[in-house]
Design a protein around this motif. Sequence first.
Motif, PDB file in Angstrom:
ATOM      1  N   CYS A 569       0.838  -1.215   0.000  1.00 50.93           N
ATOM      2  CA  CYS A 569       0.000   0.000   0.000  1.00 50.93           C
ATOM      3  C   CYS A 569       0.863   1.252   0.000  1.00 50.93           C
ATOM      4  CB  CYS A 569      -0.917   0.000   1.224  1.00 50.93           C
ATOM      5  SG  CYS A 569      -2.274  -1.177   1.118  1.00 50.93           S
ATOM      6  N   PHE A 570       1.899   1.245   0.831  1.00 45.45           N
ATOM      7  CA  PHE A 570       2.812   2.393   0.849  1.00 45.45           C
ATOM      8  C   PHE A 570       3.510   2.556  -0.498  1.00 45.45           C
ATOM      9  CE2 PHE A 570       2.790   1.709   5.572  1.00 45.45           C
ATOM     10  CZ  PHE A 570       2.301   2.964   5.903  1.00 45.45           C
ATOM     11  N   LEU A 571       3.923   1.438  -1.071  1.00 48.88           N
ATOM     12  CA  LEU A 571       4.620   1.521  -2.367  1.00 48.88           C
ATOM     13  C   LEU A 571       3.707   1.974  -3.494  1.00 48.88           C
ATOM     14  CD1 LEU A 571       6.839  -1.701  -2.216  1.00 48.88           C
ATOM     15  CD2 LEU A 571       7.610   0.683  -2.136  1.00 48.88           C
ATOM     16  N   GLU A 745      -5.347  12.031  -2.843  1.00 49.93           N
ATOM     17  CA  GLU A 745      -5.483  10.581  -2.947  1.00 49.93           C
ATOM     18  C   GLU A 745      -4.302   9.877  -2.286  1.00 49.93           C
ATOM     19  OE1 GLU A 745      -6.901   7.368  -6.366  1.00 49.93           O
ATOM     20  OE2 GLU A 745      -6.441   9.451  -6.901  1.00 49.93           O
ATOM     21  N   ILE A 746      -3.080  10.413  -2.517  1.00 47.77           N
ATOM     22  CA  ILE A 746      -1.896   9.823  -1.873  1.00 47.77           C
ATOM     23  C   ILE A 746      -1.985   9.970  -0.360  1.00 47.77           C
ATOM     24  CG2 ILE A 746       0.599  10.012  -1.651  1.00 47.77           C
ATOM     25  CD1 ILE A 746       0.696  10.941  -4.556  1.00 47.77           C
ATOM     26  N   PHE A 747      -2.427  11.156   0.084  1.00 54.30           N
ATOM     27  CA  PHE A 747      -2.551  11.392   1.531  1.00 54.30           C
ATOM     28  C   PHE A 747      -3.527  10.393   2.153  1.00 54.30           C
ATOM     29  CE2 PHE A 747      -4.751  13.375   5.109  1.00 54.30           C
ATOM     30  CZ  PHE A 747      -3.678  13.665   5.943  1.00 54.30           C
ATOM     31  N   ALA A 751      -2.390   7.931   4.974  1.00 61.45           N
ATOM     32  CA  ALA A 751      -3.016   8.088   6.293  1.00 61.45           C
ATOM     33  C   ALA A 751      -3.699   6.801   6.728  1.00 61.45           C
ATOM     34  CB  ALA A 751      -4.026   9.239   6.238  1.00 61.45           C
ATOM     35  N   SER A 752      -4.450   6.180   5.818  1.00 60.13           N
ATOM     36  CA  SER A 752      -5.141   4.937   6.192  1.00 60.13           C
ATOM     37  C   SER A 752      -4.146   3.803   6.425  1.00 60.13           C
ATOM     38  CB  SER A 752      -6.153   4.541   5.113  1.00 60.13           C
ATOM     39  OG  SER A 752      -5.519   4.466   3.847  1.00 60.13           O
TER      40      SER A 752
END
Length: 788
Positions: A569-571, A745-747, A751-752
Amino acid sequence: MDFTAMPYETCSTWNFRELRFALTVIFTIEEINKDPTLLPGTTLGYRLYNGCGSENLIRAAIEALNGKREHCSGQIIGLLGHSSSGVSQYINYILSPLSVPHLSHLSTCACLSNKKIYPTFFRTVPSDFFQVTGLLQLMKYFDWRWVGIIYSPELYAYEGTENFIKLSKQYGICVEYYQEYSKTSKPTLVVEALKTSSSKVVILFMGFSYTYSFFSVFEGYNITDKQFIGSESWISQTKLASRERRSMLQGAMGFAIPDVKVPGLREYLLRLNPLKEPQSEIVKTVWGHIFGCAFTPSNTSTMCTGSEDLLTTPNQYTAFTDLRTESNVYNAVYSFAHALHSLLQCKNRLNPTTGNACVSKTEVRPKDVLEHLHYVNFTTNNDARVFFDENGDPASHYDLVNWQIHRNDSAEIVTIGLYRTSSLEGENLQILDSKITWGGGNNKVVRSVCREPCPLGTRKAINKNRPVCCFDCFECPEGTISNQTDSPNCLTCPPEFWPNESKDKCLSKPTEYLSYKEIMGTLLTIFSCIGVFLSLLVLIIFFTHKETPIVKANNSELSFLLLLSLKLCFLCSLTFIGRPSEWSCKLRHTAFGITFVLCLSCVLGKTMLVVLAFRATLPSNNMMKKFGPLQQRLSVVIFTSVQVVICILWLSTNPPFPKENMKYYKEKIILECDVGSAVGFWAVLGYIGCLALLCFILAFLARKLPDTFNEAKLITFSMLIFCAVWITFIPAYVSSPGKFTVAVEIFAILASSFGLLICIFAPKCYIILFKPEKNSKKQMRVKLKSRS
């Protein structure tokens, strides 16, 4: 004038210019009579009338009509003269009814070209119509679009001014004022016009005598900032160049009759002497006027001897630098001679030119000569070609001359160009700019415009209340340009272009997208990398402590899978940064959708495991046996496969694609990924939302289970954060402009993801690393017993 009486006017002065015209007639006729090839066997004669007084002019016309010929045995074949257009007009009224040819050397009024009114009129000087068009082209050449006109009360000046004003609109030239100058009235209006006007160019449309009077009157008004443009009647007359007038005449410019040299004419004119013509009272009177003497005894004058030298005594008769107009007189006489010669050249009883019956010398009538004048076409001894068009006008040739006053106060009239109507379009006017001396004290071309041209980036708007040259300039509206001066309209740039600051050029719009190089893109990348690092760190911690109770109690297999999915998810957030391309647009949304569903599937599996484990402690409940490791794996695969199917359908029907958004910002292009199918996009988000909601409900129901299964509380809190982030994301995503849409969208992804990572794994890592005594079976039994 009603011609009911014979008026008489006493001559008070001598016009030496007209005297030179008369002598040129005599010189030309003598030359023709000596030519054995022109009019062989025929001798031309002449009668000259003094132009002073209207009665002499009318007398000449009447004699031509009634045939009265004193001391002349030949036939009158035509009339030559007059210099004035107004006088020629009246004379032709008399001559036309009897078809007597009338040929002028200096009457330039364009009105005389009208063959319906003046059918017998011809001339060897160009019509003022061509002079006016030449002046207009001169104005256009130097960009003089704002001019004033001063004219004299003569037919020549009236017609010339009227034609100039009428044609000026075609050339984009405006007349600020046109003022009449009279010798008898006060010059108040003319002075006011010259001093208060903004136009720097002044056209003097006047006869010579009026121009002489004008400069004499205005030399005391200190008007030296004007560029005077002269008509051909005075522009080449050096007689104007007195010391006082030279400051006004400096740089004066205009069209003059071409300076065509007539061989022998200058010498002939300078041979004027009363001893050679003792019978001529006119020559004696002129001689006495020049030298201040008399041929008869007088108390006021000395006696003339006739041996006085014209060349050593300054006088108006010899004060000529060229013989421009005299060459027209020369051509006029030759025109009559060639017309008569053509008339008398008969063979086989028919004239080869007209086809009419032959006539003898004694049968020549003026109308026969008139007919042959139309066909005249010859070259003179000085190589000048002479012919007449259907209006009786010659070829229109002019020299452009310039007054240049030197330091020794001598005046020189320099030819600086020429004007030929017979030349190709665009080549009529030829000017040598380097030879020009400018008027008004300027050392460069004078500027004379009501309004400077509208610069680039503006448009020209006509002001209905002012002349067309006094326009307004308005800046081009947003998104438009003008790339030429005086542009009437502004041009709209193509969609992918935008005007520069000066609005004279369309430049490619700058593109905007979330880049790794800008601060926001760099920060999001850093946070994404931190998330990957923390996920990897937690994975390492869990892997090294996999045999501890706290790791085993919370399903280590799902925990490891969850950490792997969080790392993905981070990537996947990194795919949203950078210039959108076809592959990145497809990858970012599908990767985001699948990895998050994988993540939530693991969370959902852990939540279901907590609930079923608690239910398994109840009597006669064997749910744990049915939801073993295999079922847990299958649940993750099934939940994730649904999202994979949704993504495949989305990509195969209407996938995301890169798009240039030109609507949000006018001045730049937003590079973004269009979702393609909105149904596919919201189906992916909707499925993620359903799983998150389900996880939250199950975790919330299991939040009060014994501490051994305390993970339900952590999942509840993480799902609360997850749902809050994505519910907030939807309006923020829709309303954010440009690259901020991607940033939102990236934030949301980061965040999630951080919410899940921190809420679920941070407490466990804390116990593993900092409270190892709690990470034991004994401690967990104590807690379970106390709960029970």
